[in-house]
Every structure is written in C-alpha cells, then in structure tokens.
Design a protein around this motif. Sequence first.
Motif, short mmCIF file in Angstrom:
data_model
loop_
_atom_site.label_atom_id
_atom_site.label_comp_id
_atom_site.label_asym_id
_atom_site.label_seq_id
_atom_site.Cartn_x
_atom_site.Cartn_y
_atom_site.Cartn_z
N SER A 1 68.08 -0.41 21.02
CA SER A 1 68.30 -1.57 22.29
C SER A 1 68.88 -2.74 21.61
O SER A 1 69.57 -3.07 22.53
CB SER A 1 66.48 -2.22 21.86
N GLY B 1 67.57 -3.86 27.20
CA GLY B 1 67.42 -3.37 28.10
C GLY B 1 68.00 -3.85 29.31
O GLY B 1 68.26 -4.25 30.36
N TRP C 1 72.70 1.80 29.89
CA TRP C 1 70.96 0.96 29.38
C TRP C 1 71.30 0.51 28.35
O TRP C 1 71.07 1.42 26.95
CB TRP C 1 69.81 0.88 30.58
N TYR D 1 68.27 0.36 25.29
CA TYR D 1 66.70 0.59 24.94
C TYR D 1 65.99 -0.68 25.26
O TYR D 1 66.62 -1.95 24.67
CB TYR D 1 66.21 0.94 24.06
N PRO D 2 65.26 -0.79 26.16
CA PRO D 2 64.36 -1.94 25.92
C PRO D 2 63.33 -2.13 25.31
O PRO D 2 63.05 -1.00 23.94
CB PRO D 2 63.06 -2.22 27.59
N ARG E 1 64.29 -5.89 31.57
CA ARG E 1 63.32 -5.70 31.60
C ARG E 1 64.06 -5.23 33.30
O ARG E 1 63.46 -6.22 33.86
CB ARG E 1 62.02 -5.02 30.87
N ALA F 1 63.90 0.05 31.12
CA ALA F 1 64.97 -1.10 32.26
C ALA F 1 66.19 0.69 32.08
O ALA F 1 66.24 1.12 31.67
CB ALA F 1 65.42 -1.25 30.46
#
Length: 996
Positions: free
Chosen positions: A193, A242, A266, A268-269, A297, A344
């Motif tokens: 993330s 995100g 992206w 990770y959210p 997000r 996200a």
Amino acid sequence: GMLLNLSMSDHGRSDSLLVSWDEPEEGAEGYSLALSSLGSGTPLQNGSAGPNITSFWFHGLTPGTYYEVEVTATLACMDTTSQTVTAQTSPSPVRNLSLSSGGSAALHASWEHASGQRDSYHLALYHSDSQTLVRNASVPPNASTFLFDGLLAGSEYALKVSTLAGSGRASTSIHQWTAPSSPTQLRLSPGSSTSLLASWAGAGGAAWLHLVLRNLLTQMVTKTLSAKRGLTSYTFQHLHPGTQYWLGLSAVAGPYTVEGPNATAWTYPLSPTNVTLSSAEEQSSLQAHWGTPAGERDLYLVTLREAEDGAPTRNISVGGDNTHVTFHGLSPGKQYAVQVTAVAGPYRASARSTAAWTQPLAPSGVSLSSQGSPYSLLASWEEAMGEGYVLALTPVEHPLKNSSLPRGVTNFTYEGLRPGTLYTFEVSTLAGPYTSTPRRITNWTYPLPPEQLTLSNQGHSTSLQASWRAAPAGSTGYTGTLWETKSQEQVGNMSVGNNWTNVTFEDLVPGRQYTLEMAAMAGPYRSSVRSATDWTYPLAPSGVTLTNTRRPLGLSAFWDKAAGDVDQFHLQLYSKSHPMQRNISVGPNTHNFTFLGLSPGVQYFLKVTVLAGPYRSSSHFATEWTYPLSLANVSVQPGRSPQELHVSWVESGGGRDHLVQLSVAESLSVIRNVSVPRGVTHLDLEGLVPGSRYRLEIISQAGPHRTSSQTAIGYTVPLPPLSLSTSPISTAWALAVRWETPPGQRDGYLLSVHEEGSSSPARNLEAGKDSTNLTLVQLTPGTCYLVGIWAVAGPYRSLPKNITGCTVPAAPTNLSLTNPGSSSELHAWWNEPPGRRDHYRVILYSLTTQSRERVQTLSQDAQNVTWTHLEAGSEFAVQVFAVKGSFEASSTNVTQWTYPLAPANFTLGSPSASALRASWAATGRGAEGYVVELYGTAPSSRAGHTVLGGDARSHTFKNLNPGTRYSVAVRATAGPYHTSTPNLTHCTREYDALLA
C-alpha cells in the motif's frame, strides 16, 4: 672509393630529412649533397658542407615520400668519393577528424586527407570504459570516411586514425558517444500500500537512466532518480495508499538524451476498519457501519451476502467519504454479513462484519397426516427462513412435550399414538433471538384393520368362504370387496357389523383365483386394507392322447381343456424300462406338446394334470412307442483280403434286431441279407469281388416301427497290376510303361514317377481301368526314374508295383577338334547336352595309318580332352559318346591333322650350269606331300615352285642362269598344315666350269 657510412632519418618531422656520414680517415676538403625523388635522377635540392661537418638537413620536403641523397666528399689531390642513401619522410596526420553518432549502434568517421604521400589509413576504435579494441580497419589512401556499425548503444568510443607510409605512421585521435537506446517493457506495479516496483528491459543501451515519479492526484513530483547502466528495477517506498502515480523514464549517454516509455500504477488501498451490521428500525432492514482507513480511495463497494452460502445479495457503491449504508426489503429470518471494499484503481481492500438476523415469519403450508398408520401422525410444513422450528402436539386426553428442529427439516413424525384419536399440532420459526407466531392444525389417527383374514374353497369348484377375527376397539364395522385376481374385475361387495366373523361367496368360476380386500371403519377413516386370496378347485382335462413323430424323433401329447380357469398343465411322461421321467409345465392355452430327445424304440406313458393355484386334477394315462433310431456311423471298410468287407456301426438306443443288406452299387438287387442281434456292432462279409463298389443298408426294428440307416458305400481293395515293365524311347526322351490286367474290378490306375536323386515331388498320372500301357513324356535325358503303379478302386489302392527305368542320354553337340600348333597334340571340345549321363567315352581314330583306336572315359561334367604323343602329319577323327547305363548317344565325327615334321638332311647341288638339285630325307612317318620353293637373288622373287608327293626325296630345277646364286626351301605338308626347312643358298655353275 672510401665508404662514408651514410644514414638518413627524419627525427619525427614529416617535411625534413637529416643526412649523416662518417668523415674519411684522411679527412675531406668539403662535401656536396644532391637530393632527388627516388628513381627520378633529377635533383630537387643541392647542399654543401665544409670539412669536419658530418650532417646536413633538407627541409621543405613532401611528407611520406621516398628520397635519394648522393653525398660527394672532395678529398686531397682533387679526388672525390660518392655514396648514395635513400629514406622516406614520415607521413603527416589527417586533418579535421570528426566522429558523429549514426544512431544507437553506429559511429560515422570523416577526415580531410593528410598532406603528402601515404600508403593507406589505419583506423582503430576502442571502447572507452573497458579500453578494449573494438574494431581494426585499413582503408585505401583516397578514403576519407568510414562507418562503424554494430556498436553498443549509449557508450563512449575513442577512434585513432593513422596515416601509413612505408614503416612510418602519423596518428590523430577523437572521442564520441553512440546515441542511447531507450529501455523497453517498462512495468510499474504495486508492492504494497506504500510502495511501487518499477522494472524494465534493455537497460544496457544507456550510460544513465533518469526516473521521475509523479503523484497524479496532486501532480507533484514525488521522487527523481539517476541510475548507472545495467539497473533493471527500482522500488519506490513511503508512498500514499490508494494513490495513482506516473513514472517517466529517459536514457542519457554523453550529450544525448532519449525519452523512454512511461507507466502509471496505483498503490494498494487500505481496508476499512470496524465493519458492523445491525438491525435497523424498519422491518426486514439492516444497517452497515465502518471506519475510514488512512490514504486515498475512489469509492467503497458495499456487498451484502447471505451468511449461509456467501452468495452476494446486494451491491452498493458509495463515495470514498461515506461511513454507513442501510439495506431495505431483505428476506425475513435470514442471516446476513456485509463486506466493505475500498477501491483504488484496479485494486481493492476488503473487511467483513459479523452476521446479523432479520425477523422470521411462521411456516406456511402446515399439514398433519396419518398416512394410513393408526400409531403415528406426520406433521409437515413449507420451508420458512430461519435457524429452526419449535413443534407442539396436543391430544384431547393429555398434552405432549414440545420439540425443536433445525432449519431444513420440513416434517416430523409422531410415533406411539393411539388409533382413532384427534390431535392438535402447532409450529413456529426460530431466527437468532427471534421466534414467529405459531400455526395450528388438527387430524385423526387411523383405526386398526381386521385380523387373521382367510379365503378358502373348502374343496368346492364354484364357492369361496371368507373368515376373520374382530378388530380391536374403535371400529364400527367392516367393508369388503371380492375381485377376480387376474382381471381385477369386481365380483361382489360386503358391509357387515363389527360382530360378523365370516361370509360365503357363491356361483364362482372353477379354477379361478379370487382376492378379498377388507377394512375396519372408524370416524371418517378406513383402516388399512387386509387381503386374502384363493382359487376355486379346477376340473381335470379330458381326451388325452399320445402320438408318434418321426422327424424329429418324439411323442406328441394332445388333450382337451375342461370348463373353468387353468394356471398351467403339468405333463408327466415316463417309461417302465427307463428310470428317468419327463415333467413339463405348459401354459393354460396350450393343448398339445411334443416331447423330443426321448430314447428311441421305447414305450412311454403320459399323465396330464391341470393346475390352478395350489390345486390340481389329473387325467387318465395314455401310451405310445417311439421310433427306433437309425444306426449311426455306419462304416464299410476293406477287410483283411481284397475279397472281404468289414462293416461296423454305433447303436443309438432302442430297437431289437438289425438286418444288414448288401447290394452291388450299380444295381438295386440285394446279394446278402444278414440278421444281427442287438448289441453286435460289426460284421465281416467275405467272398466278394476285388476292387468292386458295394452299397450297404442296416434296418433297425422297435415295436411296430422300422428305421433304415443311411446307405453306406464301400469298396473292396483292388489287386495290383501284373508283369510291370519299362523301355526307353530314344528319340523322344520318354519311357514306355506296360503291365497286364489283374483279376477283379477297379476304377483305374495311378502311376507315380520320381526322378532318382531329386528332391522334387513325384509326378502323378492316371490311366483308365482298361489301360495296359502308358508313355511317360517330357523326361530328362539320361535319367533313371522310379515308376510305381497302383490299381485304384474308390479311395483305396492296391499294393504298389515298382520298377526303375532310364531314358537314353542326349548326344554331345558342337564337337570340335583343333590343332594347337603341335605335331603330336590335338584338343577336342564339345557342348554339354541336356540331361544326365554316367560318363563320356571319347574315341580317337587314325585315318592315315592303321594304328589302333585310342579311347578315354571322362566324367559326366567333362567338356574337353587333349590327345598327346600323336604321329606327326597324320589325319585323325574323334567321336564322343554320352553313356547312361547300357544306353549311349554319339556325337558326329570330326577330323583334324597334326602338323608334319620338317624334312631332314636338306642339301643343294648344281649338276650343271643351268640346274640346281635339292635333296632331303623324310622325318618320322614322313608327310602327305612336299613343296619345293626356288627364289632368285631378291628374297621376294620366287623363281620356281614345285608340288611333290609324299614319296619324293629330291627335285632338280633346270633352265637356270649359270653362275647365279639361288635360295631353296622345302616344305612338308599334311592337310592344311606345313613345316619348312631353313632356306639354303647355292650358285649354279659357270660356263667355264662346265667347259673345264
């Protein structure tokens, strides 16, 4: 002259030469120098030097050129000494050397020509980092450009260009970069993330890689990075969860920069926190709550799932700032769980809640059924959503306890209840902490049926009596129905009070099965049905008969059916002479049956019984005999002598005596009639004609029936032929076979011809029954054959008669007799004739003298023979015989001569001035004749030729020239051959010699 030891060098200067020399020992008054191009002889520069000077510079020369310098030293007394030396000026380097990039893998070199002369240019390209030589090239002196391709992109190279002239060179160097190549296959993917992993391929084409990472949400540059050649991946840390990022990549090499690929990805959210699901104020509604995680997000995806199977029921998307959602109109009594997913870009992070229930509803479709049982009731209902159910059953007399059942069960059976009782049933739904309102229904248990119900014919053909024991308390009466069992046709009904225990049904059909069904009544229900069955007694069959069948062998039974029904007929067939009996059952519509596979010639008894259920009635007995079987395997074989036949057979059972009848096959009249008792299986018939065909039949008797066997054909063995003989047919290479006819009959003769010593199968020939001879043709010459002959009658042969006969051999062909050039030797050749022979006999005859014949015996493969020690000058004849046993075949006669011997004691004399006399003596037997040749002075000029008989011993040539030299030769002749003496020379007498 004196040596000056001249030397010349340019000392690294391309336009000058320094000439040096040694001063002579006596010294020199001065020096003069002349410089010219090599080989031209035309001075270009002159110079001088005083005494004690030993060197001189020539300037303004052309680089890279060969020059010749002559140094002349002036000595004392005006003497001079000269010496010449040659040298080449150093070449000059190229000018304005440049090196430019021609793409990511090439460099283009160009230059202006060096002044002066040169042989060629040499180019050396080095990789700057590794200092390794990459390319070596030589180009002609007029070249001014060169392309280096296949180089590494984004690398620095050094080029050294050398001008070559003779052994001298002048060099110039330059550095340059190849254009970088952009990396490919750039990938940007999340590692977590807060991190992104960048990777790419083709990183070797640039000295440096420049990376720029930008946050697309804020459009701010997050990170820049410069990396050396070879790096293929990099992880960006401490990023926002995100969030979408953009990565740009460029390749740098020296002054060059190439923009490369770019990529977005992206992080990770983070998943939501504290997700809960609870009951809402409205009926069948649930509300989901969650906490907002760190980072960014796009939205939340809220999924409501059934807790049991996890199947999604509702999907709702809400903004990234929302923290709750309410779900309406859900199924009652169901357990749900919610999953909240932060989205996200393409990535998601989820969290789940614990399960929650909605209020349940009471079950529908409730029923209470006895299903025909007096001791149980089945409660059933339609499935309602929830965890389970609460049940209660309340009888009129006293209550029963409650029961709990899990979800999925939609029925329950209450056991051990009282027959004929009214019950009340209640059911409610459970769902988590909730219970629905109950549903109610009532119903009765069934009464018990009557017991020990029976149905019996009591030995009657048209009535049946039913009886039973009274049912327990609760029944008000009995009801019953009588059916024909097979047709299911209703015959009668009965309804009686509960105090009745039997009833009789009249006017029924004999032998028919009936079924009675009875039930007890209580309230609105009938008890389960009790049934009983029985048959009325059947009537016996009539008109039973038994008849004989011959093909196939058996007995056929016939009978008539009596009134009423029949299940089947049972047939019992037996014999007093056999312990085995046959029991057969057939259908009710069958009125005849054939028994097969019975013993032949036996008396059988038949009884037919009719069956109806367990009851039977039998007919009177019928009787009949089976036909005897014809005897099997009747065989007629030759007996121990040609006048006998041996008859045998196999008895097939049954019958009494056998009658053996023999007749001649060509007529139907019986010539023998022999009775044989049962048990005998063979018979010998004597006094018959050899080689004859007979017909035989055996008749078997049993009771009133007679059966004949199949007709058998047999032959007596024929007698062998008599007086067998063979004789050769010389012209046809064949054998004539003869014999005399033996007594008796026969179908014909069989002859076998086998070549002696051969592995080939024998040749078989046939001859008519009246034949007494046969010619065997197409045989091999000079070969012996084994001839066998049999008389044949049917499949039988007589004893064989054998004899051996030989064919006449074939005569040799193409006989030749040749003289190999010898006076005592002859050679004979011939072609091998076809066929075989024992040997050759060769005879040589003398045609000239009466000497005896000379004979040689040679092997069968011989094809030539040589005769030696023969008389010279004689004629011979040869004849070759092929011999096989006592037979022989002769070739034609061939003649030939041996060479004669030359005359002996050959002398010449001149009896007169015009004559020469030749005389000689015969050698051996002599010759057939003589030829005397006279030659003049020239060797080829024949002056005389005389042919003489074999008795001549001299000859005189007359009318010759006096005082002339002559040459004479004498030839002995025999047939076509001759042998000459050496030539003798002699002179005729002079005239004066004659006068004297």
